[in-house]
Design a protein around this motif. Structure first.
Motif, PDB file in Angstrom:
ATOM      1  N   ASN A  87       0.826  -1.221   0.000  1.00 26.79           N
ATOM      2  CA  ASN A  87       0.000   0.000   0.000  1.00 26.79           C
ATOM      3  C   ASN A  87       0.863   1.274   0.000  1.00 26.79           C
ATOM      4  N   THR A  88       2.189   1.098   0.125  1.00 28.83           N
ATOM      5  CA  THR A  88       3.121   2.230   0.159  1.00 28.83           C
ATOM      6  C   THR A  88       3.250   2.854  -1.229  1.00 28.83           C
ATOM      7  N   ARG A  89       3.037   4.167  -1.345  1.00 28.44           N
ATOM      8  CA  ARG A  89       3.086   4.800  -2.672  1.00 28.44           C
ATOM      9  C   ARG A  89       4.119   5.934  -2.736  1.00 28.44           C
ATOM     10  N   ALA A  90       3.890   6.982  -1.994  1.00 29.41           N
ATOM     11  CA  ALA A  90       4.812   8.141  -1.897  1.00 29.41           C
ATOM     12  C   ALA A  90       5.451   8.582  -3.204  1.00 29.41           C
ATOM     13  N   LEU A  91       6.769   8.420  -3.286  1.00 31.44           N
ATOM     14  CA  LEU A  91       7.559   9.045  -4.357  1.00 31.44           C
ATOM     15  C   LEU A  91       7.087   8.699  -5.768  1.00 31.44           C
ATOM     16  N   MET A  92       6.924   7.404  -6.060  1.00 27.11           N
ATOM     17  CA  MET A  92       6.568   6.996  -7.425  1.00 27.11           C
ATOM     18  C   MET A  92       5.217   7.604  -7.817  1.00 27.11           C
ATOM     19  N   GLU A  93       4.326   7.632  -6.830  1.00 22.27           N
ATOM     20  CA  GLU A  93       3.004   8.216  -7.045  1.00 22.27           C
ATOM     21  C   GLU A  93       3.118   9.687  -7.461  1.00 22.27           C
ATOM     22  N   LEU A  94       3.979  10.424  -6.762  1.00 19.24           N
ATOM     23  CA  LEU A  94       4.137  11.852  -7.050  1.00 19.24           C
ATOM     24  C   LEU A  94       4.694  12.073  -8.461  1.00 19.24           C
ATOM     25  N   ILE A  95       5.591  11.173  -8.897  1.00 17.36           N
ATOM     26  CA  ILE A  95       6.139  11.280 -10.251  1.00 17.36           C
ATOM     27  C   ILE A  95       5.017  11.106 -11.271  1.00 17.36           C
ATOM     28  N   VAL A  96       4.197  10.075 -11.066  1.00 20.72           N
ATOM     29  CA  VAL A  96       3.065   9.799 -11.968  1.00 20.72           C
ATOM     30  C   VAL A  96       2.106  10.989 -11.997  1.00 20.72           C
ATOM     31  N   LEU A  97       1.795  11.518 -10.816  1.00 11.42           N
ATOM     32  CA  LEU A  97       0.824  12.618 -10.718  1.00 11.42           C
ATOM     33  C   LEU A  97       1.342  13.875 -11.420  1.00 11.42           C
ATOM     34  N   ASN A  98       2.632  14.165 -11.249  1.00  9.31           N
ATOM     35  CA  ASN A  98       3.201  15.340 -11.907  1.00  9.31           C
ATOM     36  C   ASN A  98       3.157  15.205 -13.428  1.00  9.31           C
ATOM     37  N   ILE A  99       3.359  13.979 -13.917  1.00  6.96           N
ATOM     38  CA  ILE A  99       3.273  13.746 -15.368  1.00  6.96           C
ATOM     39  C   ILE A  99       1.839  14.005 -15.844  1.00  6.96           C
ATOM     40  N   GLY A 100       0.864  13.437 -15.130  1.00 12.26           N
ATOM     41  CA  GLY A 100      -0.545  13.632 -15.494  1.00 12.26           C
ATOM     42  C   GLY A 100      -0.953  15.095 -15.446  1.00 12.26           C
ATOM     43  N   TYR A 101      -0.452  15.801 -14.425  1.00 10.88           N
ATOM     44  CA  TYR A 101      -0.772  17.224 -14.260  1.00 10.88           C
ATOM     45  C   TYR A 101      -0.147  18.059 -15.374  1.00 10.88           C
ATOM     46  N   ASP A 102       1.134  17.774 -15.676  1.00  7.85           N
ATOM     47  CA  ASP A 102       1.843  18.521 -16.730  1.00  7.85           C
ATOM     48  C   ASP A 102       1.206  18.317 -18.100  1.00  7.85           C
ATOM     49  N   MET A 103       0.689  17.114 -18.333  1.00  8.32           N
ATOM     50  CA  MET A 103       0.069  16.825 -19.630  1.00  8.32           C
ATOM     51  C   MET A 103      -1.344  17.395 -19.740  1.00  8.32           C
ATOM     52  N   GLY A 104      -1.843  17.884 -18.593  1.00  7.83           N
ATOM     53  CA  GLY A 104      -3.183  18.470 -18.607  1.00  7.83           C
ATOM     54  C   GLY A 104      -4.293  17.453 -18.476  1.00  7.83           C
ATOM     55  N   PHE A 105      -3.960  16.253 -17.970  1.00  7.98           N
ATOM     56  CA  PHE A 105      -4.982  15.205 -17.850  1.00  7.98           C
ATOM     57  C   PHE A 105      -5.440  14.981 -16.409  1.00  7.98           C
ATOM     58  N   LEU A 106      -4.855  15.728 -15.469  1.00  8.26           N
ATOM     59  CA  LEU A 106      -5.342  15.721 -14.084  1.00  8.26           C
ATOM     60  C   LEU A 106      -5.586  17.170 -13.681  1.00  8.26           C
ATOM     61  N   PRO A 107      -6.816  17.554 -13.364  1.00  9.13           N
ATOM     62  CA  PRO A 107      -7.068  18.928 -12.919  1.00  9.13           C
ATOM     63  C   PRO A 107      -6.486  19.173 -11.531  1.00  9.13           C
ATOM     64  N   GLN A 108      -6.350  20.446 -11.164  1.00 11.03           N
ATOM     65  CA  GLN A 108      -5.716  20.845  -9.902  1.00 11.03           C
ATOM     66  C   GLN A 108      -6.291  20.115  -8.684  1.00 11.03           C
ATOM     67  N   ASN A 109      -7.619  20.094  -8.538  1.00 11.41           N
ATOM     68  CA  ASN A 109      -8.226  19.481  -7.353  1.00 11.41           C
ATOM     69  C   ASN A 109      -7.957  17.985  -7.266  1.00 11.41           C
ATOM     70  N   VAL A 110      -8.037  17.290  -8.391  1.00  5.97           N
ATOM     71  CA  VAL A 110      -7.791  15.840  -8.391  1.00  5.97           C
ATOM     72  C   VAL A 110      -6.314  15.567  -8.120  1.00  5.97           C
ATOM     73  N   PHE A 111      -5.437  16.395  -8.680  1.00  3.13           N
ATOM     74  CA  PHE A 111      -4.000  16.298  -8.396  1.00  3.13           C
ATOM     75  C   PHE A 111      -3.766  16.394  -6.887  1.00  3.13           C
ATOM     76  N   THR A 112      -4.403  17.377  -6.251  1.00  3.70           N
ATOM     77  CA  THR A 112      -4.281  17.559  -4.793  1.00  3.70           C
ATOM     78  C   THR A 112      -4.789  16.339  -4.040  1.00  3.70           C
ATOM     79  N   MET A 113      -5.964  15.832  -4.424  1.00  2.00           N
ATOM     80  CA  MET A 113      -6.530  14.640  -3.756  1.00  2.00           C
ATOM     81  C   MET A 113      -5.580  13.452  -3.836  1.00  2.00           C
ATOM     82  N   LEU A 114      -4.991  13.244  -5.015  1.00  2.00           N
ATOM     83  CA  LEU A 114      -4.112  12.095  -5.209  1.00  2.00           C
ATOM     84  C   LEU A 114      -2.783  12.274  -4.480  1.00  2.00           C
ATOM     85  N   VAL A 115      -2.309  13.530  -4.337  1.00  2.00           N
ATOM     86  CA  VAL A 115      -1.105  13.781  -3.529  1.00  2.00           C
ATOM     87  C   VAL A 115      -1.389  13.443  -2.062  1.00  2.00           C
TER      88      VAL A 115
END
Length: 426
Positions: A367-395
């Protein structure tokens, strides 16, 4: 001429000031987290969040604007990305495929890997489909849902490795199975992410996607069958002596890593994949891995990683989740993330003939995610496929699922007959 020099000096001044704040805050967070029995990296992530609009930017907006500007400056963005390429090189280098020698461990790892990816990915995709009209109305719902799926499916090998070391589990059967399953999970997760990124960037053109996948396979084949032999020849010719890598070899390694990063970038799947692929090529040489970790790895963790965490923190606004519906979606994401990992991994572990408590421990570890998760989320956010609020929730989910690992292990390990070591080092 004078004005351009002044502008350069001014940019250098603000960048150095930002780095000083980031590095000191991350180190302070690391020390505090370890005192509370958490991996130090959790403190670094929280320090990044504290410096962003969730705390410092909220209470001291003028100071935050003066220090960090309206958004992360170009030098900070570039430093964070170079740091990620080097970090992914280390992650690729540290993969322990040798753990899969015993049949029970091999079968257990494969079953746990399958369970830890398919169920959370499916749950994330379903949440994406239901939340898309409300949370991401301007984004393609399929791509958004796929990113949500990958976000829930990832397990963080580097953080898991630290937790296993901290709890003295690296050489135990459950430790071996957990790190092997997490390693396989990460490889599949990166392949999924690469495929989804290619799918999204190619704007649904099957021809473009086929060309990208073909390019990735060609690059992987060239790296594994050609470049790996060259690297082996170089390392045999210039071996690590007295625990030191020669400057010539280090130059070659940096050039190869960044060249691979350029190749994967050109293929449209992000530079960090190149770093990871390059790391895999050096995996066999244990003396090199150990020397690199000591000579370069520590600097990457102390300098580059805090910059990445702060970069993520500056884009995450926990206080931006104002509507009750936002908190309901966050609760749904947390429930899916935790339940979607622990329950299926528990079932897969029981099927592999682990005891009830050992199965619960394996579920907790995966269930441990941390770093790898943040890398994935930043990619999704940069590509414009994760909106700000969802990015925050997933962080928030990435931090929450990692923070809960330590306390759960302290309860479960004694029940399975494992001693919990005193004092935490991570």
């Amino acid at each position: 001429m004078h004005s351009s020099v002044h502008a350069t000096e001014s940019l250098l001044f603000s960048t150095l000031l930002q780095i000083i704040v980031m590095v000191l805050a991350a180190r302070a967070g690391n020390v505090v987290a370890r005192k509370f029995g958490q991996p130090g990296v959790i403190g670094e992530i929280v320090a990044g969040l504290v410096l962003g609009p969730s705390l410092f930017g909220h209470f001291f907006p003028d100071a935050a604007l003066a220090l960090f500007g309206a958004k992360a400056s170009s030098p900070i963005t570039i430093i964070s990305q170079i740091g990620l390429v080097l970090l992914m090189f280390q992650i690729g280098m540290d993969f322990e495929f040798g753990h899969l020698g015993r049949r029970k461990n091999r079968n257990g790892s494969l079953g746990i890997t399958a369970a830890s990816i398919t169920v959370p990915f499916a749950l994330g995709f379903i949440i994406g489909q239901f939340s898309a009209p409300l949370l991401a109305p301007k984004i393609d719902p399929t791509t958004y849902s796929l990113f949500c799926g990958v976000g829930l499916a990832i397990t963080a090998v580097p953080i898991l490795g630290r937790i296993l070391k901290e709890f003295d589990l690296t050489r135990t059967e459950i430790g071996v199975v957990a790190i092997s399953a997490a390693a396989l999970n990460d490889v599949i997760g990166w392949v999924l992410l690469a495929g989804i990124s290619a799918y999204a960037a190619a704007k649904f053109s099957l021809e473009n996607m086929a060309l990208q996948i073909g390019g990735i396979l060609l690059l992987a084949a060239f790296a594994w069958f050609g470049l790996r032999r060259v690297i082996r020849w170089v390392l045999d010719r210039y071996p690590v002596t007295a625990g030191e890598i020669s400057p010539n070899v280090m130059t070659a390694v940096i050039a190869i890593t960044f060249a691979m990063a350029i190749c994967t970038y050109q293929l449209g799947i992000f530079a960090i994949f190149g770093g990871f692929l390059a790391g895999l090529l050096f995996h066999d040489d244990k003396a090199f891995v150990e020397a690199w970790r000591r000579q370069v790895g520590r600097f990457v963790l102390v300098f580059f990683l805090p910059v990445f965490f702060t970069y993520t923190g500056l884009r995450t606004n926990v206080l931006g989740l104002t509507a009750a519906s936002d908190w309901m979606w966050l609760a749904a994401i947390l429930a899916a993330a935790v339940g979607g990992k622990i329950v299926p991994v528990f079932v897969a572990s029981r099927m592999a003939r682990f005891s009830l408590t050992e199965s619960a421990i394996l579920g907790t570890l995966m269930n441990t995610r941390a770093l790898m998760e943040l890398i994935v989320l930043n990619i999704g956010y940069d590509m414009g496929f994760l909106p700000q609020n969802v990015f925050t929730m997933l962080v928030i989910m990435a931090v929450f699922t990692t923070v809960m690992t330590g306390p759960l292990l302290r309860v479960l390990l004694p029940r399975a007959g494992y001693a919990v070591p005193q004092g935490v080092e991570a």
